[in-house]
Design a protein around this motif. Structure first.
Motif, short mmCIF file in Angstrom:
data_model
loop_
_atom_site.label_atom_id
_atom_site.label_comp_id
_atom_site.label_asym_id
_atom_site.label_seq_id
_atom_site.Cartn_x
_atom_site.Cartn_y
_atom_site.Cartn_z
N MET A 145 30.94 -40.33 -33.13
CA MET A 145 31.66 -41.60 -33.11
C MET A 145 30.82 -42.70 -33.75
SD MET A 145 34.57 -40.87 -31.80
CE MET A 145 35.23 -42.48 -31.44
N HIS A 146 31.49 -43.74 -34.27
CA HIS A 146 30.77 -44.80 -34.95
C HIS A 146 30.04 -45.70 -33.96
CE1 HIS A 146 33.69 -47.90 -33.71
NE2 HIS A 146 34.62 -47.03 -33.99
N GLN A 147 28.95 -46.29 -34.44
CA GLN A 147 28.19 -47.24 -33.65
C GLN A 147 28.62 -48.66 -34.01
OE1 GLN A 147 24.15 -46.24 -34.67
NE2 GLN A 147 24.09 -44.48 -33.30
N GLU A 148 28.20 -49.61 -33.19
CA GLU A 148 28.48 -51.00 -33.50
C GLU A 148 27.79 -51.39 -34.82
OE1 GLU A 148 30.55 -53.02 -31.83
OE2 GLU A 148 31.01 -51.24 -30.63
N ASP A 149 28.44 -52.22 -35.59
CA ASP A 149 27.91 -52.62 -36.88
C ASP A 149 27.99 -54.14 -36.98
OD1 ASP A 149 27.67 -53.24 -39.70
OD2 ASP A 149 27.95 -51.10 -40.10
N HIS A 150 26.82 -54.79 -36.87
CA HIS A 150 26.78 -56.25 -36.86
C HIS A 150 27.31 -56.84 -38.15
CE1 HIS A 150 25.58 -60.21 -35.65
NE2 HIS A 150 24.74 -60.36 -36.66
N ALA A 151 27.01 -56.20 -39.29
CA ALA A 151 27.47 -56.72 -40.59
C ALA A 151 28.99 -56.74 -40.66
CB ALA A 151 26.89 -55.87 -41.73
N LEU A 152 29.64 -55.71 -40.14
CA LEU A 152 31.10 -55.66 -40.16
C LEU A 152 31.69 -56.66 -39.17
CD1 LEU A 152 31.71 -51.82 -40.50
CD2 LEU A 152 32.04 -53.57 -42.26
N ASP A 153 31.02 -56.86 -38.04
CA ASP A 153 31.49 -57.87 -37.09
C ASP A 153 31.47 -59.26 -37.74
OD1 ASP A 153 31.80 -55.95 -35.14
OD2 ASP A 153 29.86 -56.34 -34.19
N LEU A 154 30.43 -59.52 -38.53
CA LEU A 154 30.33 -60.81 -39.22
C LEU A 154 31.43 -60.99 -40.26
CD1 LEU A 154 26.46 -61.19 -39.71
CD2 LEU A 154 27.93 -62.42 -38.10
N VAL A 155 31.82 -59.89 -40.91
CA VAL A 155 32.93 -59.95 -41.87
C VAL A 155 34.19 -60.44 -41.17
CG1 VAL A 155 34.47 -58.60 -43.34
CG2 VAL A 155 32.00 -58.19 -43.42
N LEU A 156 34.52 -59.83 -40.05
CA LEU A 156 35.74 -60.19 -39.33
C LEU A 156 35.65 -61.63 -38.80
CD1 LEU A 156 36.47 -56.90 -37.34
CD2 LEU A 156 37.46 -57.67 -39.51
N GLU A 157 34.47 -62.02 -38.37
CA GLU A 157 34.29 -63.40 -37.89
C GLU A 157 34.51 -64.40 -39.01
OE1 GLU A 157 30.54 -66.08 -36.29
OE2 GLU A 157 30.66 -63.98 -35.65
N ASN A 158 33.95 -64.12 -40.19
CA ASN A 158 34.13 -65.02 -41.33
C ASN A 158 35.59 -65.04 -41.78
OD1 ASN A 158 33.15 -66.85 -43.29
ND2 ASN A 158 33.03 -65.21 -44.82
N ASN A 159 36.24 -63.88 -41.76
CA ASN A 159 37.66 -63.82 -42.13
C ASN A 159 38.50 -64.72 -41.22
OD1 ASN A 159 36.96 -61.93 -44.04
ND2 ASN A 159 37.96 -60.21 -43.04
N ARG A 160 38.20 -64.66 -39.92
CA ARG A 160 38.95 -65.50 -38.98
C ARG A 160 38.69 -66.98 -39.23
NH1 ARG A 160 37.85 -61.11 -35.37
NH2 ARG A 160 35.83 -62.05 -34.81
N GLU A 161 37.44 -67.33 -39.50
CA GLU A 161 37.11 -68.72 -39.78
C GLU A 161 37.81 -69.24 -41.03
OE1 GLU A 161 32.88 -68.96 -40.03
OE2 GLU A 161 32.58 -68.74 -37.87
N LYS A 162 38.06 -68.33 -41.99
CA LYS A 162 38.73 -68.71 -43.24
C LYS A 162 40.25 -68.53 -43.14
CE LYS A 162 34.96 -69.46 -45.82
NZ LYS A 162 33.88 -69.00 -44.94
N ASP A 163 40.74 -68.18 -41.96
CA ASP A 163 42.19 -68.03 -41.72
C ASP A 163 42.82 -66.91 -42.54
OD1 ASP A 163 42.38 -70.07 -39.77
OD2 ASP A 163 42.47 -71.59 -41.35
N LEU A 164 42.08 -65.85 -42.80
CA LEU A 164 42.67 -64.70 -43.47
C LEU A 164 43.53 -63.93 -42.46
CD1 LEU A 164 40.49 -65.39 -45.61
CD2 LEU A 164 40.21 -62.93 -45.95
N PRO A 165 44.62 -63.33 -42.91
CA PRO A 165 45.43 -62.54 -41.98
C PRO A 165 44.62 -61.36 -41.44
CG PRO A 165 46.11 -62.16 -44.26
CD PRO A 165 45.15 -63.32 -44.28
N GLU A 166 44.83 -61.03 -40.17
CA GLU A 166 44.06 -59.96 -39.53
C GLU A 166 44.74 -58.62 -39.76
OE1 GLU A 166 42.65 -60.79 -35.59
OE2 GLU A 166 42.50 -62.95 -36.01
N ILE A 167 44.68 -58.17 -41.01
CA ILE A 167 45.35 -56.92 -41.40
C ILE A 167 44.36 -55.95 -42.04
CG2 ILE A 167 47.67 -57.91 -41.63
CD1 ILE A 167 47.14 -58.20 -44.64
#
Length: 205
Positions: free
Chosen positions: A1-23
Protein backbone atom coordinates in the motif's frame (compact mmCIF):
# COMPACT_ATOMS: atom_id res chain seq x y z
CA UNK A 1 0.00 0.00 0.00
CA UNK A 2 1.10 3.59 -0.60
CA UNK A 3 2.65 5.71 2.11
CA UNK A 4 1.85 9.31 2.94
CA UNK A 5 3.44 11.73 0.49
CA UNK A 6 4.00 15.28 1.74
CA UNK A 7 4.72 16.63 -1.76
CA UNK A 8 1.37 15.38 -3.06
CA UNK A 9 -0.44 16.75 0.00
CA UNK A 10 1.05 20.16 -0.81
CA UNK A 11 -0.21 19.90 -4.40
CA UNK A 12 -3.78 19.40 -3.20
CA UNK A 13 -3.41 22.20 -0.65
CA UNK A 14 -2.17 24.63 -3.31
CA UNK A 15 -4.95 23.54 -5.68
CA UNK A 16 -7.55 24.35 -3.04
CA UNK A 17 -5.97 27.73 -2.33
CA UNK A 18 -6.14 28.51 -6.06
CA UNK A 19 -9.80 27.36 -6.23
CA UNK A 20 -9.14 24.55 -8.70
CA UNK A 21 -11.96 21.99 -8.94
CA UNK A 22 -11.29 18.94 -6.75
CA UNK A 23 -11.37 16.42 -9.58
CA UNK A 24 -7.81 15.09 -9.43
CA UNK A 25 -7.24 11.34 -9.46
CA UNK A 26 -7.33 9.85 -5.97
CA UNK A 27 -4.15 9.00 -4.07
CA UNK A 28 -4.66 5.31 -4.84
CA UNK A 29 -5.26 6.01 -8.53
CA UNK A 30 -2.15 8.20 -8.62
CA UNK A 31 -0.11 5.38 -7.14
CA UNK A 32 -1.57 3.02 -9.74
CA UNK A 33 -0.41 5.39 -12.50
CA UNK A 34 3.05 5.62 -10.93
CA UNK A 35 3.35 1.85 -10.84
CA UNK A 36 2.22 1.51 -14.46
CA UNK A 37 4.80 4.06 -15.58
CA UNK A 38 7.48 2.28 -13.56
CA UNK A 39 6.53 -1.21 -14.76
CA UNK A 40 6.46 -0.19 -18.41
CA UNK A 41 9.74 1.73 -18.03
CA UNK A 42 8.11 4.67 -19.81
CA UNK A 43 10.41 7.50 -20.91
CA UNK A 44 8.11 9.68 -23.02
CA UNK A 45 4.72 10.46 -21.49
CA UNK A 46 1.93 12.61 -22.90
CA UNK A 47 -0.82 13.71 -20.54
CA UNK A 48 -3.94 15.38 -21.89
CA UNK A 49 -5.51 17.42 -19.09
CA UNK A 50 -3.16 18.72 -16.39
CA UNK A 51 -5.41 20.50 -13.87
CA UNK A 52 -3.02 21.19 -10.96
CA UNK A 53 -0.47 18.57 -11.92
CA UNK A 54 -1.33 15.95 -9.29
CA UNK A 55 -1.46 13.01 -11.70
CA UNK A 56 1.49 14.47 -13.60
CA UNK A 57 3.66 14.39 -10.49
CA UNK A 58 2.47 10.89 -9.61
CA UNK A 59 3.62 9.67 -13.02
CA UNK A 60 6.90 11.58 -12.75
CA UNK A 61 7.68 9.60 -9.59
CA UNK A 62 7.76 6.42 -11.70
CA UNK A 63 9.51 7.89 -14.73
CA UNK A 64 12.63 6.17 -16.06
CA UNK A 65 15.91 8.05 -15.76
CA UNK A 66 16.16 10.73 -18.44
CA UNK A 67 12.40 10.53 -19.08
CA UNK A 68 10.11 13.40 -20.00
CA UNK A 69 6.45 14.28 -19.53
CA UNK A 70 4.56 16.72 -21.72
CA UNK A 71 1.20 17.68 -20.24
CA UNK A 72 -1.44 19.73 -22.05
CA UNK A 73 -3.74 22.19 -20.28
CA UNK A 74 -6.26 24.59 -21.80
CA UNK A 75 -6.89 26.71 -18.69
CA UNK A 76 -4.18 29.29 -17.96
CA UNK A 77 -4.95 29.44 -14.20
CA UNK A 78 -4.73 25.66 -13.94
CA UNK A 79 -1.48 25.62 -15.92
CA UNK A 80 0.04 28.29 -13.69
CA UNK A 81 -0.89 26.38 -10.55
CA UNK A 82 0.45 23.15 -12.06
CA UNK A 83 3.79 24.80 -12.82
CA UNK A 84 4.05 25.96 -9.21
CA UNK A 85 3.30 22.45 -7.96
CA UNK A 86 5.76 20.85 -10.34
CA UNK A 87 8.58 23.17 -9.27
CA UNK A 88 7.78 22.64 -5.59
CA UNK A 89 7.79 18.86 -6.07
CA UNK A 90 11.20 18.99 -7.76
CA UNK A 91 10.17 17.81 -11.23
CA UNK A 92 10.59 21.00 -13.29
CA UNK A 93 13.38 19.47 -15.38
CA UNK A 94 11.34 16.51 -16.58
CA UNK A 95 7.81 17.99 -16.91
CA UNK A 96 6.72 20.52 -19.52
CA UNK A 97 3.26 22.11 -19.20
CA UNK A 98 2.00 23.29 -22.59
CA UNK A 99 -0.84 25.82 -22.46
CA UNK A 100 -3.60 25.70 -25.07
CA UNK A 101 -6.48 23.61 -26.30
CA UNK A 102 -5.20 20.07 -26.73
CA UNK A 103 -6.67 19.69 -30.21
CA UNK A 104 -4.57 22.69 -31.27
CA UNK A 105 -1.40 21.55 -29.47
CA UNK A 106 -1.47 17.92 -30.64
CA UNK A 107 -0.86 18.75 -34.34
CA UNK A 108 2.15 20.81 -33.29
CA UNK A 109 3.59 17.81 -31.46
CA UNK A 110 3.17 15.77 -34.63
CA UNK A 111 4.94 18.48 -36.65
CA UNK A 112 7.80 18.32 -34.15
CA UNK A 113 8.04 14.55 -34.71
CA UNK A 114 7.23 13.85 -31.08
CA UNK A 115 6.32 10.29 -30.10
CA UNK A 116 5.36 8.74 -26.79
CA UNK A 117 5.32 5.40 -25.03
CA UNK A 118 2.71 6.26 -22.39
CA UNK A 119 -0.47 8.39 -22.52
CA UNK A 120 -2.87 9.54 -19.82
CA UNK A 121 -6.12 11.06 -21.12
CA UNK A 122 -8.08 12.97 -18.48
CA UNK A 123 -9.53 16.09 -20.08
CA UNK A 124 -12.86 17.19 -21.58
CA UNK A 125 -14.72 13.93 -22.21
CA UNK A 126 -16.62 14.91 -25.40
CA UNK A 127 -13.25 15.11 -27.16
CA UNK A 128 -12.01 11.70 -25.98
CA UNK A 129 -12.52 10.15 -29.44
CA UNK A 130 -10.23 12.77 -30.98
CA UNK A 131 -7.68 12.33 -28.22
CA UNK A 132 -7.60 8.60 -28.96
CA UNK A 133 -7.00 9.29 -32.65
CA UNK A 134 -4.10 11.57 -31.77
CA UNK A 135 -2.66 9.14 -29.25
CA UNK A 136 -2.54 6.46 -31.92
CA UNK A 137 -0.82 8.86 -34.31
CA UNK A 138 1.82 9.79 -31.74
CA UNK A 139 2.26 6.36 -30.16
CA UNK A 140 5.37 4.25 -30.37
CA UNK A 141 4.87 0.48 -30.83
CA UNK A 142 3.92 -1.03 -27.49
CA UNK A 143 2.76 2.30 -26.04
CA UNK A 144 0.28 2.26 -23.15
CA UNK A 145 -2.84 4.44 -23.29
CA UNK A 146 -4.82 5.15 -20.11
CA UNK A 147 -8.09 7.10 -19.90
CA UNK A 148 -9.90 8.15 -16.74
CA UNK A 149 -13.60 8.52 -15.89
CA UNK A 150 -14.94 5.85 -18.23
CA UNK A 151 -17.72 4.49 -15.96
CA UNK A 152 -19.10 7.63 -14.31
CA UNK A 153 -21.34 5.95 -11.72
CA UNK A 154 -22.67 3.58 -14.35
CA UNK A 155 -24.01 6.35 -16.57
CA UNK A 156 -22.08 4.97 -19.52
CA UNK A 157 -24.70 2.26 -20.02
CA UNK A 158 -27.64 4.65 -19.61
CA UNK A 159 -28.98 4.73 -23.16
CA UNK A 160 -31.22 7.69 -22.28
CA UNK A 161 -28.34 9.95 -21.23
CA UNK A 162 -28.10 13.26 -23.07
CA UNK A 163 -24.79 14.20 -21.38
CA UNK A 164 -22.20 14.99 -24.07
CA UNK A 165 -19.49 13.65 -21.74
CA UNK A 166 -21.19 10.26 -21.67
CA UNK A 167 -21.57 10.24 -25.46
CA UNK A 168 -17.90 11.15 -25.87
CA UNK A 169 -16.76 8.33 -23.62
CA UNK A 170 -19.15 5.86 -25.25
CA UNK A 171 -17.78 6.72 -28.69
CA UNK A 172 -14.26 6.40 -27.30
CA UNK A 173 -15.05 2.90 -25.97
CA UNK A 174 -16.66 1.87 -29.27
CA UNK A 175 -13.60 3.08 -31.19
CA UNK A 176 -11.30 1.02 -28.96
CA UNK A 177 -13.44 -2.07 -29.51
CA UNK A 178 -13.12 -1.67 -33.28
CA UNK A 179 -9.49 -0.50 -33.40
CA UNK A 180 -7.15 -3.25 -34.61
CA UNK A 181 -4.00 -1.38 -33.55
CA UNK A 182 -4.69 -1.60 -29.82
CA UNK A 183 -5.66 -4.17 -27.20
CA UNK A 184 -7.66 -2.68 -24.34
CA UNK A 185 -9.89 -3.31 -21.36
CA UNK A 186 -11.70 -1.32 -18.67
CA UNK A 187 -11.13 -1.51 -14.91
CA UNK A 188 -13.80 -0.27 -12.53
CA UNK A 189 -12.68 1.72 -9.50
CA UNK A 190 -14.56 2.37 -6.26
CA UNK A 191 -13.20 4.64 -3.55
CA UNK A 192 -12.94 8.23 -2.42
CA UNK A 193 -13.71 9.41 -5.97
CA UNK A 194 -16.85 7.30 -6.15
CA UNK A 195 -17.70 4.64 -8.71
CA UNK A 196 -15.75 5.11 -11.93
CA UNK A 197 -12.95 3.46 -13.90
CA UNK A 198 -9.92 3.49 -16.16
CA UNK A 199 -9.48 2.22 -19.69
CA UNK A 200 -6.08 0.61 -20.25
CA UNK A 201 -4.81 -0.14 -23.73
CA UNK A 202 -1.58 -1.25 -25.35
CA UNK A 203 -0.66 -0.34 -28.91
CA UNK A 204 0.39 -3.45 -30.78
CA UNK A 205 4.02 -3.82 -31.84
Amino acid sequence: MHQEDHALDLVLENNREKDLPEIDVSRTQGEFLRLLVQMTKAKRILEIGTLGGYSTICMAKGLSEGGKIITLEANSAHASCANENIVNAGFAECISVQLGAALETLPKLEQQNESFDFFFIDADKPNNPYYLEWALKLAEPGAVIIADNVVRDGELINRHSTDPRIHGIRTFIDMLAQEERIDSTAIQTVGEKGYDGFVIGRVRD
